[in-house]
Design an enzyme around this catalytic site. Structure first.
Site, PDB file in Angstrom:
ATOM      1  N   GLY A 112       0.824  -1.204   0.000  1.00 45.07           N
ATOM      2  CA  GLY A 112       0.000   0.000   0.000  1.00 45.07           C
ATOM      3  C   GLY A 112       0.858   1.253   0.000  1.00 45.07           C
TER       4      GLY A 112
ATOM      5  NE  ARG B 129      -1.937  -5.072  -1.576  1.00 49.74           N
ATOM      6  CZ  ARG B 129      -1.358  -4.587  -0.498  1.00 49.74           C
ATOM      7  NH1 ARG B 129      -0.269  -5.160  -0.032  1.00 49.74           N
ATOM      8  NH2 ARG B 129      -1.852  -3.541   0.132  1.00 49.74           N
TER       9      ARG B 129
ATOM     10  CG  ASP C 145       3.501  -6.752   7.757  1.00 44.53           C
ATOM     11  OD1 ASP C 145       2.978  -6.379   6.696  1.00 44.53           O
ATOM     12  OD2 ASP C 145       2.855  -7.143   8.744  1.00 44.53           O
TER      13      ASP C 145
ATOM     14  CB  THR D  90       2.670   0.754   6.504  1.00 44.65           C
ATOM     15  OG1 THR D  90       1.324   0.485   6.908  1.00 44.65           O
ATOM     16  CG2 THR D  90       3.587   0.526   7.694  1.00 44.65           C
TER      17      THR D  90
ATOM     18  CG  ASP E  34      -2.250   0.150   8.926  1.00 44.17           C
ATOM     19  OD1 ASP E  34      -3.078   1.082   8.869  1.00 44.17           O
ATOM     20  OD2 ASP E  34      -2.363  -0.915   8.286  1.00 44.17           O
TER      21      ASP E  34
ATOM     22  CG  ASP F 237       1.228  -2.455  10.982  1.00 42.37           C
ATOM     23  OD1 ASP F 237       2.015  -1.835  10.243  1.00 42.37           O
ATOM     24  OD2 ASP F 237       0.383  -3.254  10.542  1.00 42.37           O
TER      25      ASP F 237
ATOM     26  NE  ARG G  47      -8.213  -5.279   6.539  1.00 45.68           N
ATOM     27  CZ  ARG G  47      -9.503  -5.036   6.270  1.00 45.68           C
ATOM     28  NH1 ARG G  47     -10.437  -5.649   6.969  1.00 45.68           N
ATOM     29  NH2 ARG G  47      -9.834  -4.193   5.319  1.00 45.68           N
TER      30      ARG G  47
END
Length: 328
Positions: free
Chosen positions: A15, A76, A107, A130, A132, A134, A176
């Site tokens: 992303g 992707r 990741d 990213t 996120d 994370d 998510r």
């Protein structure tokens, strides 16, 4: 003896996130500074398989530090998950005389890099990109700060409407598997309740909190929901649940969606991208491989790539406590 790195390839994968272009610019200009060649690969790993390369110079990355998205585009790649696909990618890199690869992504992108390194011993350095936030081994990933500011700005505007019409708004933000955006945006925007994947606070607690707010005189409320909330219900089901149990509220839902991934990167993300890009090139030229560059205590540091993938980034427990107090 480690082979001297003379030519570095850079890709953006997974992303997109604000700050990726700034990182590309940093990698390219660091290569130019250290007199190493740099090539960009369009569409991530898929571009490696299809030999979609472009030579990048210091001047070719002018005026991109302020742009969202990625000039190298992203995709992707199912083919890269196969041995045949990775073999083709390796052959193309060697044909281009590329000695090392810098991967800007999350990741999933790093996992592909680790497998590629193990199979071919090809030098890999990761830059975390990213929204996120994370990834283990860094306090901030590229794009997180920008996405956070975008979410807060949107929630502020939604609150104006909520206040004008005495409405309860459920605002869904991205995340998510991680609630970093929801928690920080919720606290920053003064949300009455915050629902995140890391904490299962239960629907009854949410109702109690909203009822308490109602009794205290609040005629409108904001509930920030991470898309991966553990309540077991999506944001529309949550809204319906409140409507069924608190008919006095007029409930609306706003899903911020991919607008959080777009837009011009914040100053923080531009500076972070610049720092990480330079460090990635320096480590590559020094013969380091299979690490990710990240921010620790405001210093750029390297973390083993597998550890960055498998490690768990924990939610800020103090901020959770602050959130509870702020909803009083």
């Amino acid at each position: 003896m480690t082979k001297k790195v003379k030519k570095i390839a850079v890709i953006t994968s997974g992303g997109d996130s604000p700050g990726m272009n700034a990182a590309i610019r940093s990698v390219v200009r660091a290569c130019a500074y250290y007199r190493a060649e740099c090539v960009g690969v369009y569409r991530g790993y898929q571009g490696m398989i299809e030999s979609d390369f472009v030579t990048l110079t210091a001047r070719s990355v002018n005026n991109i530090i302020n742009k969202g998205g990625t000039i190298l585009r992203s995709a992707r790649s199912k083919d890269f998950r196969t041995k045949e696909g990775r073999k083709k990618a390796y052959e193309n890199l060697k044909e281009q005389n590329v000695d090392g690869l810098i991967v800007i992504g999350g990741d999933g992108s790093f996992t592909g890099g680790v497998v590629f390194n193990k199979e071919y011993g090809f030098p890999i350095i990761g830059i975390p990109g990213t929204i996120d936030n994370d990834i283990f081994g860094t306090s901030h990933t590229l794009g997180y700060d920008t996405a956070l500011n975008t979410a807060v700005e949107a929630i502020d505007k939604i609150r104006d409407t909520a206040s004008s019409h005495n409405r309860l708004f459920f605002v869904e933000v991205m995340g998510r598997d991680a609630g970093f955006i929801a928690l920080n945006a919720g606290v920053g925007a003064g949300a009455e309740e915050i629902l995140i994947p890391e904490e299962d606070l239960g629907l009854e607690r949410m109702l109690e909190s909203l009822q308490k707010s109602r009794r205290s005189g609040k005629s409108s409320s904001i509930v920030v929901v991470a898309e991966g909330d553990r309540s077991g219900k999506n944001v529309y089901e949550l809204a319906q649940y409140v409507e069924d149990n608190m008919p006095e509220y007029e409930v609306r839902v706003s899903v911020l969606g991919h607008m959080q991934r777009g837009g011009s990167p914040s100053c923080f993300d531009r500076v972070l991208a610049s720092r990480l890009g330079v460090k990635a090139v320096e480590l590559m030229l020094d013969g380091t491989t299979n690490v990710m560059v990240g921010l620790k205590d405001n210093k750029v540091a390297a973390t083993n790539l597998e550890k960055a993938i498998k490690g768990q980034s924990s939610i800020n427990s103090e901020l959770l406590r602050v959130s509870d107090i702020m909803t009083t």
